[in-house]
Design an enzyme around this catalytic site. Structure first.
Site, short mmCIF file in Angstrom:
data_model
loop_
_atom_site.label_atom_id
_atom_site.label_comp_id
_atom_site.label_asym_id
_atom_site.label_seq_id
_atom_site.Cartn_x
_atom_site.Cartn_y
_atom_site.Cartn_z
N GLN A 1 69.14 84.45 71.42
CA GLN A 1 69.37 83.26 70.59
C GLN A 1 69.46 83.65 69.12
O GLN A 1 70.26 83.09 68.36
CB GLN A 1 68.24 82.24 70.80
N ALA B 1 71.58 76.26 68.07
CA ALA B 1 70.19 75.93 67.72
C ALA B 1 69.50 77.10 67.04
O ALA B 1 69.71 78.27 67.39
CB ALA B 1 69.41 75.54 68.96
N HIS C 1 68.30 76.44 75.64
CA HIS C 1 68.62 77.56 76.53
C HIS C 1 67.42 78.47 76.72
O HIS C 1 67.28 79.11 77.76
CB HIS C 1 69.81 78.36 75.96
N ASP D 1 75.43 75.67 79.89
CA ASP D 1 76.76 75.40 79.36
C ASP D 1 77.75 75.64 80.49
O ASP D 1 77.81 76.75 81.05
CB ASP D 1 77.08 76.34 78.19
N GLU E 1 78.83 68.10 72.21
CA GLU E 1 79.10 69.27 73.05
C GLU E 1 79.39 68.77 74.46
O GLU E 1 78.47 68.42 75.21
CB GLU E 1 77.93 70.25 73.05
#
Length: 311
Positions: free
Chosen positions: A160, A190, A197, A204, A252
């Site tokens: 991330q 994020a 996630h 996704d 999204e």
């Protein structure tokens, strides 16, 4: 002689008049005294009644102050059923607390959160507790004639960080300052520590013919099917249109989040994002901290508070 008789008559009239005046005056004084006495007695009687406490009516026993308060409380209890203090199971299933954990820019996931994952479609990983539902959703989507593909599932904290830095660099290359670039990057990726996630509850989903995770997914038939049916599997479109001011993430069309069967249906029926759902149906009964505790508990972890963003 006549003069003497006239004097005598006048004297008698005078005496009688004086006597009548005295009698009338006495009568008036007696009446005035009687009225004053009645007023005094009436006032005193009223005071006595007021000071004597609750009156006995129709032979019932006098009520004490405590009895009166208890009766009032009992009446309030009758008009306020205990069920009102409990969540509606059709709106909030408390056994799914772990699936309702909130992770966003202002509420990082719990410190020490470590997901237990299972490999699903396309070699991606998701939380083991919802892996079956995700796989079934993809299977049914394919049976309907579409080609869904999980492009990104569970993401480690280190990954991330890389994703966020990569998006930040795109904006820096476009001439924005580091601070502005990070702020803009946070609208689509994020900040590490605040990504769903990293909880393994998000996925996704793109298409086999289009794996790009961007606005090109908006018109894909796969997304249209998933938007209409994902709630049946306990999933919701996490960042829907028109909710950016609440979620702080742009629309999204590809980002799905597991929230449990009950919450997913309510959110779909009422067009609520997760923040709105929690505020309306969960937070009146369960704090966000308690949701964090339950999420950690089901993973066999000890809750010690929320992690700091970008930690």
């Amino acid at each position: 002689m006549r003069h003497n008789k006239l004097d005598t008559i006048l004297k008698m009239v005078l005496v009688v008049g004086i006597a009548l005046i005295i009698i009338l005056g006495g009568y008036i004084l007696i009446q005035i005294h009687g009225e004053r006495t009645a007023e005094v007695n009436g006032s005193g009687g009223s005071s006595a009644k007021e000071e004597s406490g609750p009156q006995v009516i129709s032979g019932s026993a006098p009520q004490s102050v405590s009895d009166t308060m208890e009766n009032s409380a009992a009446e309030d209890a009758e008009t306020t059923p205990t069920e009102a203090a409990k969540p509606d199971p059709a709106k909030y299933n408390t056994t799914d607390n772990w699936a309702l954990i909130l992770v966003n820019s202002s509420h990082p996931y719990p410190n020490g959160y470590t997901a237990q994952v299972t490999m699903v479609d396309n070699g991606q990983e998701t939380d083991s507790r919802c892996a079956e539902q995700l796989q079934q959703m993809l299977t049914d989507c394919r049976a309907a004639g579409y080609d869904p593909l999980v492009v990104s599932g569970y993401r480690t904290h280190s990954q991330q960080i890389l994703d966020f830095e990569s998006m930040t660099n795109v904006y820096v290359s476009g001439g924005y300052s580091e601070e502005d670039a990070q702020a803009m990057a946070a609208e689509s990726v994020a900040v590490p520590g605040t990504s769903e996630h990293e909880t393994a509850l998000a996925a996704d989903i793109g298409c086999e013919h289009n794996t790009a995770i961007d606005s090109s997914q908006d018109q894909e038939e796969v997304q249209k099917w998933l938007h209409e049916n994902c709630w049946k599997y306990g999933y919701v479109l996490r960042y829907p249109e028109g909710k950016q001011d609440i979620t702080k993430i742009v629309y999204e069309s590809w980002h799905y989040r597991y929230v449990g069967m009950t919450a997913a249906k309510v959110m779909y029926d009422e067009n609520l994002c997760l923040e709105e759902y929690l505020k309306k149906y969960v937070e009146p009964y369960t704090s966000l901290e308690e949701l964090d505790r339950q999420a950690m508990k089901t993973l066999g972890l000890t809750y010690t508070g929320s992690a700091s963003a970008d930690s």
